[in-house]
Enzyme design. Structure first.
Site, PDB file in Angstrom:
ATOM      1  N   GLY D 157      16.528 -59.253  40.157  1.00 23.76           N
ATOM      2  CA  GLY D 157      15.654 -60.308  39.604  1.00 23.76           C
ATOM      3  C   GLY D 157      14.147 -59.868  39.993  1.00 23.76           C
ATOM      4  N   CYS D 158      13.285 -60.688  39.640  1.00 26.13           N
ATOM      5  CA  CYS D 158      11.781 -60.126  39.813  1.00 26.13           C
ATOM      6  C   CYS D 158      11.440 -60.449  41.094  1.00 26.13           C
ATOM      7  CB  CYS D 158      11.000 -60.957  38.708  1.00 26.13           C
ATOM      8  SG  CYS D 158      11.056 -62.518  38.881  1.00 26.13           S
ATOM      9  N   TYR D 159      11.778 -61.491  41.814  1.00 26.90           N
ATOM     10  CA  TYR D 159      11.339 -61.613  43.181  1.00 26.90           C
ATOM     11  C   TYR D 159      11.950 -60.742  44.198  1.00 26.90           C
ATOM     12  CZ  TYR D 159       8.791 -66.017  42.117  1.00 26.90           C
ATOM     13  OH  TYR D 159       7.904 -66.871  41.604  1.00 26.90           O
ATOM     14  N   SER D 162      10.349 -57.273  44.115  1.00 23.95           N
ATOM     15  CA  SER D 162       8.979 -57.060  44.557  1.00 23.95           C
ATOM     16  C   SER D 162       9.033 -57.354  46.105  1.00 23.95           C
ATOM     17  CB  SER D 162       8.200 -58.298  43.920  1.00 23.95           C
ATOM     18  OG  SER D 162       8.504 -59.514  44.404  1.00 23.95           O
ATOM     19  N   GLU D 328       4.538 -55.874  40.584  1.00 31.54           N
ATOM     20  CA  GLU D 328       5.418 -55.390  39.471  1.00 31.54           C
ATOM     21  C   GLU D 328       5.317 -56.101  38.272  1.00 31.54           C
ATOM     22  OE1 GLU D 328       9.244 -55.879  41.271  1.00 31.54           O
ATOM     23  OE2 GLU D 328       9.137 -58.012  40.328  1.00 31.54           O
TER      24      GLU D 328
END
Lengths: 356, 356, 356, 356
Positions: D157-159, D162, D328
Site C-alpha cells: 500500500g501507499c503508507y 513511502s 510519492e
C-alpha cells in the site's frame, strides 16, 4: 521533413507554467530533439533543477537554461517556440524568420490580422506589423491546412480556444444569432502565470471567487476577430473572466440565441438534431475535441493533463436559448499542447504525436 | 416583544451546514433562548458533540438534539426555524402556525405566491397552498415592512439572494431592460448540503469546475417571480449555476442591457451617475449590502463569515451593457444569517442583532 | 484601568495576516479605542480599503494607516502592539517602554531569556538585551499572574503555542520523559506571512505537501526554553515543520514516552487516569484550551476562526508511547488572538473580552 | 513471455481511484491487452463512460465493465489484478491461481507472512493462509529477483511504500538504530478510497488537518514485518497518519537515531558520506526512486502523476538524529503504478514499460 531526422527545437522563455509544459511535451516527443531552452532567470541551471517534476531523466538532466540569443538559436534550431511577453515576442521572431526558421509564438503578438486592433487593445503600436500577414492562427481545428505550410504560427491563448471551439461551428452553420452572445469563463490560477504577486498567493486565492478584466479583456480582440470570420459579419460578445481556486483548467459557459425557434417540441427536436450534426461534422474526427452527448456537461477535472477540449450543450426551450459549456486544460489545449499540435502539422508529424 | 424577555426559539432539522450556522448564530444572539434543536440523525447527542467548532461553551454543552415533534415545539418555542427539505417543511409549518407560533422556513415551500408554479418546478402539488398568501418573502432589503408583522417567513435561498439584490433596484428604477438578462453563478460546495454523495467528495470537487442544473434550476421560479414584481412585467432570465471548489460563497455575474444608450462619453457618465444614485438610494443605509465604487469588484473571501452581500458593477460602452457582480456567504446572507435577520424584524430586535 | 475609560491602542506593522486579525479583534473589543495603525506600504489608506473583509463599519471606515513613528505613538496610545520583523521590533519597543507605554510584541525579539541563544538561532546580536529581563512570555495559560503586571509582553508564535500547551503540563507533572520527544507540525500557508514570493503562490502550494526548516527551525529556541523550564532540566526536541495547503491552522503531533510503564491493562488504565487528571488540573478552567476526551482527535477546521487550542491524546500500549495532537488557528491562538488575550490580562479586562 | 504476443490482463474491482489509475496505465501499456474490467456497480457501462478522463479513445470506448466471475476471468486472462477489499481478494485469488493465472493483488490479503499477525491487525482469521508462502511482496526495489518468477504478487500500500523505501537501506546497512523510529505521514484524500462518506466530503476536508488511525493503523503490520526483515531484528515504530487536503500524494517524515555519533564535524561529515553511499548503492540505478542531494527536500507536487518515490534527508547534529522525508503519488508508486511495475517484472517486460 522526415521523421527519421529529428526536428531541432528551441524554447525561448521557458520558465513559466506554459514553458514548463512545453518543455515536458517536447522532451517526450519522438520527433523532436530539444536543443536549447532559454531563461534569463535560470540561465546556467539544468531543466532537472528547475522542473523537478519531470527533469530527472535523460536529456533533462543535461540540458541547461541559457540566456536568450536569437542569432545562436537560429543556428541551433529548426523550430523555435516563443513563450515571451507580448511585444518582446515580435522582436525575437523577426531575425528567426529572416534566418528561415519556423516560429511558433505563444504570445498575442501575431494573433490579430489588423495592427490597429492590436494597438487599441494593447495600448502601443504593433512591434512588427509587416509580419502579420504571414502568421497563421494556431487553432488546428479551424486552420489545419494553412498550418501545414506555415512559417509563423500564432498559437491562441486559453480563453480564445475555450470560446472559439464551441462557438465557431454554430456560427459558421448559422445555427445561432451572431449578436447577443454572452460568455463567462472560469480560469485556474496558473492562467495568471508564474509571477510573485500578492493577489496570486495561496491565501489570496484559496476560498476566493472573483471576476476581473471587466469589461474589456485583451483577448477579446482575437476572440471577436475569429468569431466574426466564422459568422461572416462583425461579432461583439459580452465576456466576463473569473479567477477560481483550481491550479489548472478553464470552464467556459456560453449563452446564445438559436436562429430557429424553440416554441414547439418539434422545433426543439429539429434543432437538437441540427446542432448534433453540426458538431459531428466539425469535430467527429478531431482527436482533441470531444463533444458530449446531450446529457453530459464538461468538468475540468476530466480534461486537465490532456490536450482535449470537451464541449457539452443544452437547449433551453423555456427561454429560447442554447447553453454551451467547454472545458480545457489552460496550459495544454489552451497553450503548450496546442502549440505542439501546431508544430506537428508544420513539421509533417502525425497531429497527435507526443500528445496522447 | 421586549428585549428583556428572551424569545424562545427552536430549530427543526439542524444538522446540515445551514442548520449548523443557524444554531451558532442563535446561541450567540442576546435576545434568544434556544430551547430546542431537532435532528433524527443526531437525536440524543449534544450540540457540542455534533458541532465541535462552537459547541463547547454554555448552553451548547447542555442542549441535546431531539426527535422533531411539532406539538412539543409549539409548546416550547415562540419562533420555530425550519431547515427541512421542501415538501416536509410545509407539513411541519401548519400545526405550528395553527398554534400561533412564528415560523421561519428556510426551504422553498413558501417562497412562491402561485402553487401552480411550485408544481411546475418541483414536480408535485404544493403541500399547503392555503398558507401561501400569508407567507412573506424573507429578503429584508425588499420586504422589511411586511416582515415586521409576519407570522410565516419564507427565507430565500442563496442563488435568489445573490441575484435579486443586485438586480431588483435596477429593474425597479427602469435602468435596465427586463428581457435578455443573463446570470452566471458560482457556488461553493456547501451549497449542495451535507450529503454523503460521491459527486461532493473532496477528490471529485477539488480541481474541478462544472456547470449543473442547466437549463431549468428550481430556484428560477422564485427568482423570476421577484424580478417580475420589480420590473412590473414578466421577467425570464438565462441562469447557469456552477459548482467550484470553495467551501462557502456564491459569486453571481449578471449581464444586462441598460435602457439608456452608452454611445457617447456623456451617456456613459450620465448612466454611471444614475446607477450610483439608484444603488445608493436602495442600499445606502442597509447594514448588510455593500455597493463597491466603480473600481472594485467583489471577492467571496471578503464576505464569507459575514451576513454581507457585496455588489460591484461596470459599464461596458463597447457592447452597450452593464455587468453587475455580487458576492455573499451562501450559508449566511444566502441562508441562516438572512433568516436571523428576518427573525430580528419579526421580533422587534435591532436588525443587526447577533449578526455583526 | 477601568472598563469605563477605554484603553487607547496602536498597532505597528498592521498590514500582514496577523496584523489584519489583530486590527479586526481590536476594532471589536469593547474596552479598546484603536487610535493608530501603521504600515509603510499602505500609509494614507483606510483600514476599510486595505481589509475589505471587515473594514466597512464605524471606525474602520475613518481610520487611516500612517507611517510608523514611535514618538507619536507614545503620545497617542497606552498600549502598542508590534507586528514587525524580528530585530526591528526591539528598536521600536525601547522608546515606547521608556515613555511608560505597554508593549505587546508579536515578533521573536523578547521571547528568549538569554541573548546568547537569540544570537545562536537568529544569527545576529540581540538588539536590546537589557530589556529581556522585564519581558513576560505571553502564554496566559503558563504565565497568567506575571502577565497581569507586565509592561513588555513577548507573545509567542504559532508553533510554540501548539507545542507548549500540550506538552508543558505533562512535563511539569513528570508524566513523560523529557528526552526523546518528537514533534511534527503542519502549518497553513498564512504562517509564511503575506509575502509575494514564488513558493507561496496558489499553484505552488495547492496539491503540495513539504517539510521545511529542517533541522533547526528558529522557533526551537523558545520552545526548548519553555519546555526546559517545565521539565526542570534541559529539553531538546526533534521538530519538523511542514507546509500544507490550508489557509489557516496548525496541527501538531507529539510522540513521547511516559515515565510509567504501559505493559499491563492496569498500567494503561492508571496512566490514562493520571493524564486526564493532569490536563483537567491544567486546563479544566481555561477558556481557550479544550482537551478532548480519549476518543476524539483535533481537527483544525474546528478551531480556525477561534482563539481555542484543541488537544487530544492516545496511549499506545503496543509501543509504550503517548501521542498528543493539538490544533489551533495560527493567526489567532497562534498570534493575534493570544496577543489580545495578553492585553486583557495586562489591562485588567476579563480575559475573554473581544475573543468569543 | 514474448513482447510480440501481448499479455492478456483483467482488472477486478476497477471502479475506485486505484482501479481507475490501473485501467489507465494498462490501456497505455504496449505489452498488454486489457481483456476485462469488472465492477458490480458499473457492470454494463463502458470504461469511457465511467472514467471520462481517459476513456474516449480506442479500446476504452468499447470495453465494458462486467460482473466479476473468477472462472470466466481465468479463461480470458493471463494476469489478473485484484483491486478488492481485504478478505474478498483472497477468495478471488484462489481459483485464479489454481487455474495457473498470475494474480497481482492490491489488497492487504497477501502482504503478511504470518496469518496470526493478519488476524491480530484485521480482526478475523486469514481467508487463505495456505497461499501466503507463495506470495511475493510487491516492492521491486526490495524483491526484484523474486518478483520475476512470482505467480502471486502482494502489491504494498501507499503508507508502506513511502516508509519502507527510505528506511530499509539505512536499516540493512546498520546506519540507524532499529528502535525509537518515529514516522509521521500526510495522506491525500484519495487514500481513503472513492467512498460516499461524510468525512471525505469536500467541505469536511478542505481547510482541515487531522490525525487518524492512532495508535495502531493496520498497515503497521506489513511495515514492521519488512522493517524487521531489513534490520535482522524485531522493529516496532511509532506511526501517525494524517489526512490533509490534497487529492493525491503522501509525504512521510521519519526521525531516527544514527548508530554513529554526530558530536563532531568530522563525525557529521563521515555519516553524511555513508548515508549518501548507502542510498546510492540502493537506488542509484533505480528508475523510480530519486534521492535528492543534501539540500533538497521532497514535495508531493513533484511526484504526483509519476511512479517516482522521492527521498530527501538531513542530519541534525544538535539532537543527534537523522530526518528522512519521502514523497510519492499514493495511487501510482503507492498502488497501481507499483502493481504495473511488478507485472512488468513477472511478465518479462522492461520494468519501466508503460510507466514513463
Amino acid at each position: 521533413m522526415s521523421e527519421l531526422k529529428k526536428v531541432r527545437v528551441a524554447v525561448v522563455g521557458a520558465s513559466g507554467y506554459s514553458g514548463e509544459e512545453l518543455v515536458r511535451l517536447l522532451l517526450g516527443h519522438p520527433g523532436v530533439e530539444l536543443v536549447a531552452v532559454t531563461s534569463r532567470q535560470y540561465a546556467g541551471r539544468t531543466v532537472g533543477q528547475v522542473f523537478p517534476r519531470f527533469g530527472h531523466w535523460g536529456r533533462a538532466r543535461e540540458l541547461r537554461f541559457e540566456e536568450p540569443d536569437a542569432r545562436r538559436l537560429a543556428e541551433l534550431a529548426d523550430v523555435v517556440f516563443l513563450a515571451l511577453p507580448h511585444g518582446v515576442a515580435a522582436e525575437f521572431a523577426r531575425p528567426l524568420l529572416e534566418s528561415g526558421r519556423v516560429v511558433i509564438d505563444l504570445s498575442t503578438d501575431f494573433r490579430l490580422r489588423d495592427a490597429a486592433v492590436y494597438e487599441e487593445f494593447y495600448g502601443h503600436a504593433h512591434p512588427a506589423p509587416e509580419l502579420l500577414s504571414q502568421a497563421v492562427y494556431g487553432l488546428p481545428e479551424l486552420y489545419r491546412e494553412r498550418l501545414r505550410g506555415a512559417r509563423l504560427v500564432a498559437a491562441p491563448g486559453c480563453y480564445p480556444t475555450s470560446i472559439l471551439l464551441p462557438l465557431v461551428p454554430l456560427l459558421r452553420a448559422g445555427l445561432i444569432e451572431s449578436d447577443g452572445i454572452v460568455v463567462n469563463s472560469l480560469s485556474g490560477v496558473s492562467g495568471a502565470g508564474r509571477k510573485a504577486e500578492l493577489e496570486y498567493l495561496f491565501c489570496e486565492c484559496a476560498e476566493s471567487l472573483r471576476a476581473y478584466g471587466v469589461p474589456k479583456h485583451r483577448h477579446l480582440s482575437e476572440i471577436e476577430q475569429e468569431l466574426s470570420l466564422a459568422a461572416g459579419r462583425r461579432v461583439v460578445i459580452r465576456f466576463t473572466p473569473h479567477l477560481v481556486p483550481v491550479r489548472r483548467g478553464i470552464l467556459t459557459t456560453v449563452v446564445a440565441r438559436p436562429t430557429a425557434g424553440l416554441g414547439t417540441a418539434g422545433e426543439v427536436f429539429a434543432l437538437t438534431g441540427r446542432i448534433e450534426a453540426c458538431y459531428r461534422a466539425a469535430y467527429g474526427d478531431e482527436p482533441f475535441v470531444r463533444v458530449l452527448d446531450d446529457k453530459g456537461l464538461p468538468d475540468t477535472k476530466n480534461v486537465v493533463g490532456t490536450n482535449v477540449c470537451e464541449i457539452g450543450w443544452r437547449l433551453d426551450p423555456r427561454t429560447g436559448h442554447v447553453v454551451v459549456v467547454s472545458a480545457e486544460d489552460n496550459l495544454l489545449k489552451g497553450a503548450s499542447g496546442q502549440a505542439v499540435q501546431c508544430m506537428n502539422l508544420v513539421c509533417g508529424f502525425a497531429e497527435t504525436t507526443g500528445l496522447m
